[in-house]
Design an enzyme around this catalytic site. Sequence first.
Site, PDB file in Angstrom:
ATOM      1  CD  GLU A  18      -3.190   0.085   0.459  1.00  0.00           C
ATOM      2  OE1 GLU A  18      -3.235   0.980  -0.323  1.00  0.00           O
ATOM      3  OE2 GLU A  18      -4.518  -0.211   0.622  1.00  0.00           O
ATOM      4  CG  ASP A  19      -1.093   4.645  -1.791  1.00  0.00           C
ATOM      5  OD1 ASP A  19      -1.671   4.189  -0.827  1.00  0.00           O
ATOM      6  OD2 ASP A  19      -1.424   5.380  -2.766  1.00  0.00           O
ATOM      7  CG  PHE A  41      -3.020  15.814   0.506  1.00  0.00           C
ATOM      8  CD1 PHE A  41      -3.984  14.902   0.642  1.00  0.00           C
ATOM      9  CD2 PHE A  41      -2.348  16.322  -0.937  1.00  0.00           C
ATOM     10  CE1 PHE A  41      -4.230  14.481  -0.950  1.00  0.00           C
ATOM     11  CE2 PHE A  41      -2.765  15.706  -1.795  1.00  0.00           C
ATOM     12  CZ  PHE A  41      -3.835  14.897  -2.224  1.00  0.00           C
TER      13      PHE A  41
END
Length: 185
Positions: A94-95, A147
Site C-alpha cells: 500500500e501507499d 496530505f
Amino acid sequence: MGRVEPELFAGREAIEQAVTRVASEMSQRCSPGTVLVAVLKGSVPFLADLVRRLDVEVEVDFMALSRFAPDSGRVKLVKDLDCDVTGRQVVLVEDVVDTGLSLGYLMGELHRRSAASVAVAALLNRRARRILPIEPDYVGFEAPDQFFLGYGLDWAGRYRNLDRLIIGDPDRLAHDPDHYVPMLY
C-alpha cells in the site's frame, strides 16, 4: 492565492533507506513464492523499488478499488488478481494506510480466497485517521495527518512521478491542481 513551496517530507535518499529496510525485513519473513499484491495506483513506485531489493523470489500482482461511494463507506473491486492466492503467503503493498477501511476490505477478500497469510507493507502509516484497528507489518514511514504528494501519490493524476514525498495543501490544489508544478519540475 500566491505560490507557496511544499514542505519536503522525505527526499530520495530517505525513501531509498526506508525501502531497503522494509525489503530486508520482508526478506527475512517471506518465503519463496510469496505474492506481493500492489494496490493501484499509488503503490507502484514503492512496489518497484521494493521488489528490486528483496532477497527472496516473489510473484507480483495488482488489485484496484473504486473510491468510497459518498456516505456509504463502500468500495468495489475494479481490478482483480490474475493469480490464485490459495495456500500462499501474500503481502499487500500500500501507499498509505489511513482509516484502514480499504485495507480491511482487501485483507478480508484475500482471506476469503484462502491465502495462507496476509501481511501489509505500507510506504506511509498515517494512524491519526485510523478507524479499523489494523497495523501494517512493514512500514516505510510513520506519517503525520497531512496530505502527501510524490513517489506515487497524486492530486488529479499529477505529482506521482516525483522522486520525493512532499506535503501539499489540498485547499491550494483544489483551487489549482498545478499549484506546485512550477516549483517541482
